[in-house]
Design a protein around this motif. Structure first.
Motif, PDB file in Angstrom:
ATOM      1  N   SER A 134     -20.754  30.736  63.445  1.00 31.45           N
ATOM      2  CA  SER A 134     -21.883  31.156  62.647  1.00 31.45           C
ATOM      3  C   SER A 134     -21.718  30.569  61.138  1.00 31.45           C
ATOM      4  O   SER A 134     -22.609  30.288  60.460  1.00 31.45           O
ATOM      5  CB  SER A 134     -21.242  32.762  62.183  1.00 31.45           C
ATOM      6  N   THR A 135     -20.397  29.852  60.992  1.00 30.63           N
ATOM      7  CA  THR A 135     -20.392  29.027  59.779  1.00 30.63           C
ATOM      8  C   THR A 135     -21.354  27.717  59.731  1.00 30.63           C
ATOM      9  O   THR A 135     -21.957  27.543  59.125  1.00 30.63           O
ATOM     10  CB  THR A 135     -18.877  28.470  59.659  1.00 30.63           C
ATOM     11  N   LEU A 136     -21.328  27.103  61.068  1.00 30.96           N
ATOM     12  CA  LEU A 136     -22.156  26.174  61.415  1.00 30.96           C
ATOM     13  C   LEU A 136     -23.659  26.437  61.193  1.00 30.96           C
ATOM     14  O   LEU A 136     -24.470  25.880  60.475  1.00 30.96           O
ATOM     15  CB  LEU A 136     -22.090  25.727  62.607  1.00 30.96           C
ATOM     16  N   LEU A 137     -24.032  27.542  61.662  1.00 24.80           N
ATOM     17  CA  LEU A 137     -25.536  28.133  61.408  1.00 24.80           C
ATOM     18  C   LEU A 137     -25.666  28.626  60.230  1.00 24.80           C
ATOM     19  O   LEU A 137     -26.960  28.300  59.681  1.00 24.80           O
ATOM     20  CB  LEU A 137     -25.654  29.673  62.292  1.00 24.80           C
ATOM     21  N   ASN A 138     -24.927  28.998  59.220  1.00 23.16           N
ATOM     22  CA  ASN A 138     -25.147  29.304  57.975  1.00 23.16           C
ATOM     23  C   ASN A 138     -25.447  28.081  57.260  1.00 23.16           C
ATOM     24  O   ASN A 138     -26.205  27.876  56.284  1.00 23.16           O
ATOM     25  CB  ASN A 138     -23.899  29.896  57.404  1.00 23.16           C
ATOM     26  N   LEU A 141     -19.744  16.952  59.871  1.00 22.54           N
ATOM     27  CA  LEU A 141     -19.808  18.119  59.161  1.00 22.54           C
ATOM     28  C   LEU A 141     -18.277  18.773  59.039  1.00 22.54           C
ATOM     29  O   LEU A 141     -17.872  19.244  59.917  1.00 22.54           O
ATOM     30  CB  LEU A 141     -20.852  18.827  59.633  1.00 22.54           C
ATOM     31  N   GLN A 142     -17.977  19.181  57.845  1.00 25.57           N
ATOM     32  CA  GLN A 142     -16.676  19.661  57.545  1.00 25.57           C
ATOM     33  C   GLN A 142     -16.875  20.819  56.533  1.00 25.57           C
ATOM     34  O   GLN A 142     -17.703  21.075  55.822  1.00 25.57           O
ATOM     35  CB  GLN A 142     -15.774  18.918  57.039  1.00 25.57           C
ATOM     36  N   LYS A 143     -16.275  21.886  57.228  1.00 27.88           N
ATOM     37  CA  LYS A 143     -16.191  23.250  56.306  1.00 27.88           C
ATOM     38  C   LYS A 143     -14.868  23.753  56.010  1.00 27.88           C
ATOM     39  O   LYS A 143     -14.305  24.091  57.220  1.00 27.88           O
ATOM     40  CB  LYS A 143     -17.077  24.255  56.612  1.00 27.88           C
ATOM     41  N   ILE A 144     -14.436  23.988  55.100  1.00 23.75           N
ATOM     42  CA  ILE A 144     -12.702  24.081  54.669  1.00 23.75           C
ATOM     43  C   ILE A 144     -12.615  25.359  53.741  1.00 23.75           C
ATOM     44  O   ILE A 144     -13.369  25.507  52.729  1.00 23.75           O
ATOM     45  CB  ILE A 144     -11.992  22.913  54.059  1.00 23.75           C
ATOM     46  N   PHE A 145     -12.145  26.372  54.119  1.00 22.85           N
ATOM     47  CA  PHE A 145     -12.063  27.498  53.357  1.00 22.85           C
ATOM     48  C   PHE A 145     -10.439  27.414  52.979  1.00 22.85           C
ATOM     49  O   PHE A 145      -9.573  27.322  53.521  1.00 22.85           O
ATOM     50  CB  PHE A 145     -12.325  28.838  54.239  1.00 22.85           C
TER      51      PHE A 145
END
Length: 224
Positions: free
Chosen positions: A45-49, A7-11
């Motif tokens: 928190s990003t993961l939880l969202n 899982l990746q999240k990039i801002f």
């Protein structure tokens, strides 16, 4: 119940690319109580969202109850959340204009539950959280511990299989914090899956397993 693969999240801004989550792979089984820990800004928190379908990842896969949901639209995420996921936040997130009863009832209204069934469920949730005597009070008339009890009642009133808690004792004193953790632990013993973000080693002690994040990556997983 929950499985993520890389899982990746990039801002992104015009000049900066920030990796909030960097190839996070975790698995949470039905009925587990998992705590997610790590320093501020590590991606908890990003993961939880993302787990709560409040946001989509930039890349990777997310399976919820066997369904790959990482590319869901906002409306698809909203529909899936109903009756499946309950949320408990540090800031309680109660609506000031609604009394205790109305705050707890709100998820059932969104689900289209009948008035008689709503009444039964709300009364059961209030009794369980020992706040029936506060049903007509508004959030500003309650202590912090009472507000969090209302928030938990609202989270469980739709009988979700999964509760996501983000620092649920962060605004509470030690006594109220222990009571809230006791309530969450009781729900878990009855079969509700709980994933909790926390800074508290004490709170993490209620979990079956602790996942530690650092710089958006899983660094350790420890069974309690």
């Amino acid at each position: 119940m929950i499985k993520t693969i890389n899982l990746q999240k990039i801002f992104k801004t015009e000049e900066v690319e920030t990796w909030a989550l960097n190839n996070v792979s975790i698995e949470v089984k039905q009925g587990e109580f998992v705590a997610i820990m790590g320093p501020s800004g590590c991606g908890k928190s990003t993961l939880l969202n993302i787990l709560g379908l409040l946001d989509n990842p930039t890349g990777g896969e997310y399976y919820l109850n066997g369904m790959e949901v990482s590319k869901y639209t906002e409306s698809q995420r909203t529909n899936l959340r109903k009756g499946v996921i309950g949320f408990v936040f540090q800031s309680f997130n109660l609506i000031d204009e609604l009394n205790v009863y109305e705050n707890i009832e709100l998820p059932l209204l969104y689900m289209g539950i009948s008035a008689s069934e709503r009444k039964k469920r709300v009364e059961t949730a209030m009794e369980r959280m020992a706040i029936t005597h506060r049903s007509k009070h508004f959030p500003q008339q309650l202590s912090g511990g009472q507000q969090q009890r209302v928030a938990i009642a609202r989270a469980v009133v739709a009988n979700p299989k999964l509760i996501l808690a983000d620092e649920p004792t962060g605004n509470l004193d030690s006594k109220n914090g222990k009571e809230v953790m006791g309530l969450l632990s009781e729900l878990n013993r009855e079969g509700t899956t709980i994933v909790m973000v926390t800074h508290s080693q004490h709170d993490a002690g209620y979990a079956d397993r602790v996942i530690n994040l650092f710089d958006g990556q899983v660094v350790t997983e420890v069974s309690m």
